[in-house]
Design an enzyme around this catalytic site. Structure first.
Site, PDB file in Angstrom:
ATOM      1  N   LYS A 242      86.586  45.375   6.210  1.00  0.00           N
ATOM      2  CA  LYS A 242      86.660  46.091   7.486  1.00  0.00           C
ATOM      3  C   LYS A 242      86.491  45.155   8.681  1.00  0.00           C
ATOM      4  O   LYS A 242      86.032  44.024   8.565  1.00  0.00           O
ATOM      5  CB  LYS A 242      85.640  47.226   7.507  1.00  0.00           C
ATOM      6  CG  LYS A 242      86.125  48.451   6.756  1.00  0.00           C
ATOM      7  CD  LYS A 242      85.338  49.692   7.108  1.00  0.00           C
ATOM      8  CE  LYS A 242      86.028  50.947   6.566  1.00  0.00           C
ATOM      9  NZ  LYS A 242      85.248  52.169   6.832  1.00  0.00           N
ATOM     10  N   ARG A 276      83.585  51.852  -2.231  1.00  0.00           N
ATOM     11  CA  ARG A 276      85.051  51.887  -2.113  1.00  0.00           C
ATOM     12  C   ARG A 276      85.541  50.482  -1.788  1.00  0.00           C
ATOM     13  O   ARG A 276      85.179  49.924  -0.730  1.00  0.00           O
ATOM     14  CB  ARG A 276      85.457  52.881  -1.033  1.00  0.00           C
ATOM     15  CG  ARG A 276      86.959  53.088  -0.880  1.00  0.00           C
ATOM     16  CD  ARG A 276      87.221  54.119   0.207  1.00  0.00           C
ATOM     17  NE  ARG A 276      88.628  54.452   0.332  1.00  0.00           N
ATOM     18  CZ  ARG A 276      89.497  53.811   1.112  1.00  0.00           C
ATOM     19  NH1 ARG A 276      89.084  52.783   1.842  1.00  0.00           N
ATOM     20  NH2 ARG A 276      90.755  54.188   1.168  1.00  0.00           N
TER      21      ARG A 276
END
Length: 296
Positions: A242, A276
């Site tokens: 991210k 995840r």
């Protein structure tokens, strides 16, 4: 009869209003010391990470096969890019996800299938195709989605997006206390889901790093993740590659694995249960190391 109805007949669903410590996903049960790895398979042409590498049906299924071989417990199928991009209708999202979920269910009957969607219509059709859980990363933007999870006996991820609409980015976002805001939002959504009939053992909460947050907020959430885990609801973290990792390390999206593994390890140590990720093998090794250090 739905799975939710079957569980109520056994006296489990309606009596239990709070999580028991077990996490029940599809036919699998994960105990408090277990780490579940969720592999990302995006059937989108514009994914921020793989740039559409798994948009094609065959390439997506090959990615699933590899993820399962490398230790994935859950496959998270997405049909719409999370961030800005071309509009994707519900019908197109269904076209991308429902046939794939059905084929995945047949090919890997034991794997947990998750669908990353905020739309109740999509969640319902994926449930009929064989999905086990709904990964709602947009904080209940469609209030009917939790009812779909209850109707079909699915697991549900309750997230925090800082009040943003789906597929929008924050602008000068500010919180008096970001963790307090996250805890209040996700536990409220979890309680609402249980009130609608979702099994408490099938509810997870996600602080949702970067959604409605800047890098400072996402780092703060990681440092204080134990506070969220202390709520009693199983915590899912989706931090793989991210932007907050890239900005912290000044790293391009293709060079964030080391940072991702560091954040995963800290999150696991602080009590997260589901992870995840894009690189299943690396994540599995990192989480196994944390489990060994913790003695679990």
């Amino acid at each position: 009869m739905s799975r939710a109805g079957q569980e109520q007949d056994r006296g489990e669903g309606s009596a239990a209003r709070v999580p028991s410590g077990r996490l029940r996903l599809g036919g699998r049960v994960f105990g408090p010391g277990d780490h579940a790895v969720m592999a990302v398979v995006n059937r989108t042409p514009d994914s921020f990470y793989d740039k559409g590498a798994t948009f094609g049906f065959a390439s997506a299924m090959r990615a699933v096969d590899t993820a399962v071989e490398r230790g994935a417990d859950i496959i998270d199928v997405g049909g719409v890019k999370a961030g800005y991009g071309a509009h994707v209708s519900a019908a197109e999202e269904i076209r991308r996800t429902v046939p794939f979920v059905a084929a995945l269910r047949e090919r890997h009957p034991g794997v947990v299938i998750s669908v990353d969607t905020w739309r109740a219509r999509v969640g319902g059709e994926c449930a009929e195709a064989g999905a086990d859980m709904i990964n709602d990363t947009w904080a209940g933007a469609d209030p009917g989605l939790a009812a779909v999870a209850a109707e079909h006996g699915l697991a549900l991820v309750c997230s925090h997006s800082g009040g943003l609409a789906p597929r929008t980015d924050p602008h000068r976002v500010a919180y008096e206390d970001v963790m307090a805001d996250v805890v209040g939002t996700v536990t409220g959504l979890a309680e609402r889901a249980v009130g609608l009939g979702v099994d408490p053992d099938r509810v997870m909460i996600d602080p949702t790093h970067d959604f409605g947050k800047n890098t400072y907020h996402s780092l703060e959430l990681t440092r204080r993740l134990g506070e969220l885990a202390g709520s009693g609801w199983p915590v899912l973290v989706a931090v793989s590659n991210k932007d907050f990792i890239g900005e912290t390390l000044d790293a391009a999206v293709t060079d964030r694995l080391a940072g991702t593994l560091a954040v995963l390890a800290v999150s696991a140590w602080e009590g997260a249960r589901v992870f995840r990720v894009h690189d299943v093998a690396a994540a599995r090794s990192a989480l196994d190391a944390v489990a060994a250090l913790a003695g679990s």
